[in-house]
Design a protein around this motif. Structure first.
Motif, PDB file in Angstrom:
ATOM      1  N   VAL A 197     -33.371 -37.384 -63.848  1.00 19.32           N
ATOM      2  CA  VAL A 197     -34.900 -37.803 -63.367  1.00 19.32           C
ATOM      3  C   VAL A 197     -34.921 -37.691 -61.897  1.00 19.32           C
ATOM      4  CG1 VAL A 197     -35.475 -38.824 -65.391  1.00 19.32           C
ATOM      5  CG2 VAL A 197     -34.520 -40.237 -63.492  1.00 19.32           C
ATOM      6  N   SER A 198     -33.958 -37.429 -61.174  1.00 22.29           N
ATOM      7  CA  SER A 198     -34.306 -37.330 -59.418  1.00 22.29           C
ATOM      8  C   SER A 198     -33.683 -36.157 -59.026  1.00 22.29           C
ATOM      9  CB  SER A 198     -33.863 -38.485 -59.016  1.00 22.29           C
ATOM     10  OG  SER A 198     -33.919 -38.362 -57.610  1.00 22.29           O
ATOM     11  N   ARG A 199     -33.972 -35.294 -58.497  1.00 26.32           N
ATOM     12  CA  ARG A 199     -33.398 -33.861 -57.646  1.00 26.32           C
ATOM     13  C   ARG A 199     -33.649 -34.283 -56.273  1.00 26.32           C
ATOM     14  NH1 ARG A 199     -33.197 -33.642 -62.523  1.00 26.32           N
ATOM     15  NH2 ARG A 199     -33.145 -31.748 -63.738  1.00 26.32           N
ATOM     16  N   ASN A 200     -33.811 -35.369 -55.886  1.00 24.39           N
ATOM     17  CA  ASN A 200     -34.049 -35.880 -54.353  1.00 24.39           C
ATOM     18  C   ASN A 200     -32.953 -35.127 -53.551  1.00 24.39           C
ATOM     19  OD1 ASN A 200     -36.349 -37.124 -55.551  1.00 24.39           O
ATOM     20  ND2 ASN A 200     -35.659 -38.985 -54.391  1.00 24.39           N
ATOM     21  N   ALA A 201     -31.658 -35.109 -54.042  1.00 28.68           N
ATOM     22  CA  ALA A 201     -30.604 -34.951 -53.134  1.00 28.68           C
ATOM     23  C   ALA A 201     -30.397 -33.393 -52.982  1.00 28.68           C
ATOM     24  CB  ALA A 201     -29.462 -35.323 -53.803  1.00 28.68           C
ATOM     25  N   GLU A 202     -31.145 -32.652 -53.473  1.00 34.11           N
ATOM     26  CA  GLU A 202     -30.942 -30.944 -53.366  1.00 34.11           C
ATOM     27  C   GLU A 202     -30.594 -30.724 -51.937  1.00 34.11           C
ATOM     28  OE1 GLU A 202     -30.359 -27.696 -55.272  1.00 34.11           O
ATOM     29  OE2 GLU A 202     -31.853 -28.651 -56.172  1.00 34.11           O
ATOM     30  N   PRO A 203     -31.428 -30.942 -50.864  1.00 32.15           N
ATOM     31  CA  PRO A 203     -31.063 -30.410 -49.738  1.00 32.15           C
ATOM     32  C   PRO A 203     -29.893 -30.851 -49.201  1.00 32.15           C
ATOM     33  CG  PRO A 203     -33.032 -32.036 -49.554  1.00 32.15           C
ATOM     34  CD  PRO A 203     -32.663 -31.785 -51.016  1.00 32.15           C
ATOM     35  N   LEU A 204     -29.364 -32.112 -49.416  1.00 33.83           N
ATOM     36  CA  LEU A 204     -28.208 -32.824 -49.062  1.00 33.83           C
ATOM     37  C   LEU A 204     -26.874 -32.220 -49.694  1.00 33.83           C
ATOM     38  CD1 LEU A 204     -26.566 -34.964 -47.449  1.00 33.83           C
ATOM     39  CD2 LEU A 204     -27.120 -36.595 -49.384  1.00 33.83           C
ATOM     40  N   LEU A 205     -27.035 -31.713 -50.947  1.00 30.45           N
ATOM     41  CA  LEU A 205     -26.161 -30.979 -51.691  1.00 30.45           C
ATOM     42  C   LEU A 205     -25.854 -29.630 -50.943  1.00 30.45           C
ATOM     43  CD1 LEU A 205     -27.233 -31.823 -55.591  1.00 30.45           C
ATOM     44  CD2 LEU A 205     -24.880 -32.008 -54.667  1.00 30.45           C
ATOM     45  N   ASP A 206     -26.771 -29.085 -50.721  1.00 28.01           N
ATOM     46  CA  ASP A 206     -26.749 -27.548 -50.065  1.00 28.01           C
ATOM     47  C   ASP A 206     -26.007 -27.941 -48.770  1.00 28.01           C
ATOM     48  OD1 ASP A 206     -27.650 -26.407 -51.948  1.00 28.01           O
ATOM     49  OD2 ASP A 206     -29.846 -26.467 -51.290  1.00 28.01           O
ATOM     50  N   GLU A 207     -26.559 -28.588 -47.868  1.00 29.15           N
ATOM     51  CA  GLU A 207     -25.838 -29.145 -46.488  1.00 29.15           C
ATOM     52  C   GLU A 207     -24.409 -29.172 -46.633  1.00 29.15           C
ATOM     53  OE1 GLU A 207     -26.367 -28.788 -42.793  1.00 29.15           O
ATOM     54  OE2 GLU A 207     -28.492 -28.909 -43.542  1.00 29.15           O
ATOM     55  N   ALA A 208     -24.187 -30.352 -47.433  1.00 30.09           N
ATOM     56  CA  ALA A 208     -22.712 -30.756 -47.768  1.00 30.09           C
ATOM     57  C   ALA A 208     -21.805 -29.297 -48.058  1.00 30.09           C
ATOM     58  CB  ALA A 208     -22.711 -31.801 -48.734  1.00 30.09           C
ATOM     59  N   ALA A 209     -22.284 -28.751 -49.174  1.00 32.28           N
ATOM     60  CA  ALA A 209     -21.643 -27.331 -49.526  1.00 32.28           C
ATOM     61  C   ALA A 209     -21.495 -26.325 -48.373  1.00 32.28           C
ATOM     62  CB  ALA A 209     -22.405 -26.691 -50.793  1.00 32.28           C
ATOM     63  N   THR A 210     -22.406 -26.281 -47.591  1.00 32.12           N
ATOM     64  CA  THR A 210     -22.385 -25.369 -46.364  1.00 32.12           C
ATOM     65  C   THR A 210     -21.325 -25.604 -45.345  1.00 32.12           C
ATOM     66  OG1 THR A 210     -24.538 -24.553 -46.608  1.00 32.12           O
ATOM     67  CG2 THR A 210     -23.781 -24.313 -44.402  1.00 32.12           C
ATOM     68  N   ARG A 211     -21.308 -27.016 -45.299  1.00 33.92           N
ATOM     69  CA  ARG A 211     -20.384 -27.704 -44.223  1.00 33.92           C
ATOM     70  C   ARG A 211     -18.998 -27.876 -44.777  1.00 33.92           C
ATOM     71  NH1 ARG A 211     -23.121 -28.828 -39.260  1.00 33.92           N
ATOM     72  NH2 ARG A 211     -25.317 -28.559 -39.447  1.00 33.92           N
ATOM     73  N   GLY A 212     -18.785 -27.684 -45.888  1.00 36.47           N
ATOM     74  CA  GLY A 212     -17.353 -28.029 -46.471  1.00 36.47           C
ATOM     75  C   GLY A 212     -17.129 -29.473 -46.588  1.00 36.47           C
ATOM     76  N   VAL A 213     -18.342 -30.286 -46.756  1.00 39.86           N
ATOM     77  CA  VAL A 213     -18.152 -31.906 -47.091  1.00 39.86           C
ATOM     78  C   VAL A 213     -18.164 -32.091 -48.456  1.00 39.86           C
ATOM     79  CG1 VAL A 213     -19.308 -33.985 -46.577  1.00 39.86           C
ATOM     80  CG2 VAL A 213     -19.298 -32.163 -44.598  1.00 39.86           C
ATOM     81  N   ALA A 214     -17.617 -32.979 -48.896  1.00 39.70           N
ATOM     82  CA  ALA A 214     -17.275 -33.559 -50.118  1.00 39.70           C
ATOM     83  C   ALA A 214     -18.666 -34.234 -50.452  1.00 39.70           C
ATOM     84  CB  ALA A 214     -16.063 -34.120 -50.542  1.00 39.70           C
ATOM     85  N   PHE A 215     -19.261 -33.665 -51.585  1.00 41.08           N
ATOM     86  CA  PHE A 215     -20.480 -34.656 -52.123  1.00 41.08           C
ATOM     87  C   PHE A 215     -20.016 -35.249 -53.398  1.00 41.08           C
ATOM     88  CE2 PHE A 215     -24.055 -35.557 -54.566  1.00 41.08           C
ATOM     89  CZ  PHE A 215     -25.111 -36.037 -53.636  1.00 41.08           C
ATOM     90  N   VAL A 216     -20.159 -36.773 -53.134  1.00 40.30           N
ATOM     91  CA  VAL A 216     -19.626 -37.667 -54.176  1.00 40.30           C
ATOM     92  C   VAL A 216     -21.177 -38.218 -54.511  1.00 40.30           C
ATOM     93  CG1 VAL A 216     -18.639 -39.527 -54.937  1.00 40.30           C
ATOM     94  CG2 VAL A 216     -17.508 -37.855 -53.163  1.00 40.30           C
ATOM     95  N   ASN A 217     -21.232 -38.016 -55.948  1.00 43.88           N
ATOM     96  CA  ASN A 217     -22.594 -38.478 -56.655  1.00 43.88           C
ATOM     97  C   ASN A 217     -22.412 -39.796 -57.282  1.00 43.88           C
ATOM     98  OD1 ASN A 217     -25.267 -38.085 -57.273  1.00 43.88           O
ATOM     99  ND2 ASN A 217     -24.875 -37.334 -59.225  1.00 43.88           N
ATOM    100  N   GLY A 218     -22.964 -40.780 -56.596  1.00 37.67           N
ATOM    101  CA  GLY A 218     -22.983 -42.237 -57.244  1.00 37.67           C
ATOM    102  C   GLY A 218     -24.400 -42.402 -58.262  1.00 37.67           C
TER     103      GLY A 218
END
Length: 321
Positions: A197-218
């Motif tokens: 019910v929330s897609r707020n993190a979309e830009p953060l997901l993309d930023e992390a993927a671009t920079r090779g940063v692990a995204f951990v979803n809580g």
């Protein structure tokens, strides 16, 4: 009917760190026994039995924090680690530095004290991953990054070998993205903002993927509403929730029932099936929850259900932030 798209027990790269973790990370917040937050108590025996089950289970990735239950989560984990002679080989244990619970101080000095408290409770000399926890409640971005700030403290700890990799954990997407853009952090935890019910993190997901940063979803279950439904748990992220969101969850629950799929399975697999999500944190408070989590993660979900759930996603903007 499709199979689960991800093997939740198969390790994958933890961003650019060189570590490997499973797509499911076990969260220890419930082990701290915080009835005001979760509505139930967890005694030490049950908590330690749960830690034992985690160490012997299919998800060798455990997340904790200095402030969970004023340190009781770490103490309970540490008690088990001492009995077992330390962290098992290949197991990744991450903790977080927290502001002073009384003064709110989140300076470099406080970060050092927080890390030392955690390591003492855990009975360890170092941890592979150390997160800056919930900075939004205590400092501005500029204060955290500035001289004598929390990030300076983290960098010192890494230089001294008390941790190998730094992360940041918090809620507001824009703020988490600013931290990721510094390239100081190897991992980011964001909670309640990448769910059914929330897609707020979309830009953060993309930023992390671009920079090779692990995204951990809580919090893939939003605090329980995506397990029990809004008629049992009407709050999302432990706060009052717009009726539009509750109505969407109610409709999703009905759609899942039509397909014979638990709402919780869809909620968990929504996170697991996104390749930008390195791992998804699932909090547990009972040994049996390990097997339950594995079952939810591997429940076959018909392809047609995903389309229905996507159509039901509320388009409410950044209502959490």
């Amino acid at each position: 009917m499709s199979r689960s798209s991800v093997d939740p027990t198969q390790p994958r790269p933890f961003g650019r760190t060189g570590l490997a973790v499973t797509p499911i990370c076990i969260g220890s917040s419930p082990l701290a026994s915080m009835p005001s937050l979760y509505g139930y108590s967890v005694d030490a025996a049950r908590a330690e039995a749960t830690v034992e089950a985690v160490l012997d289970g299919p998800f060798p990735f455990l997340d904790t924090s200095n402030n969970y239950g004023a340190g009781s989560a770490e103490e309970r984990i540490g008690a088990v680690l001492r009995r077992r002679g330390g962290v098992p080989k290949g197991f990744v244990l991450a903790t977080k530095v927290d502001a002073d619970p009384e003064t709110g101080d989140f300076s470099a000095l406080r970060v050092r004290r927080s890390a030392e408290e955690s390591l003492n409770r855990l009975g360890l000399d170092s941890v592979p991953v150390l997160y800056l926890h919930d900075p939004e409640y205590h400092v501005t971005f500029e204060e955290a990054m500035g001289p004598g700030g929390a990030v300076e403290g983290l960098l010192s700890l890494r230089e001294e070998g008390l941790t190998a990799h730094l992360g940041v954990a918090g809620g507001p997407v824009a703020l988490m993205r600013r931290f990721v853009e510094t390239d100081v952090f190897d991992a980011v935890i964001n909670h309640n903002r990448w769910t059914l019910v929330s897609r707020n993190a979309e830009p953060l997901l993309d930023e992390a993927a671009t920079r090779g940063v692990a995204f951990v979803n809580g919090a893939p279950y939003g605090g329980g509403i995506l397990v029990e439904g809004p008629d049992v748990q009407p709050r999302y992220a432990y706060r009052e929730t717009p009726e539009l969101v509750r109505s969407a969850v109610r409709s999703m629950q009905k759609a899942c029932e039509t397909f014979g799929v638990p709402l919780a399975a869809a909620a968990l697999q929504f996170s697991l099936r996104d390749q930008r999500v390195t791992s998804t944190i699932v909090g547990v408070s009972d040994p049996a929850r390990i097997a339950t989590t594995l079952e939810l993660a591997t429940t076959p979900i018909p392809d047609g259900l995903w389309g229905q759930l996507d159509d039901l996603t509320p388009r409410t903007g950044n209502w959490l932030d």
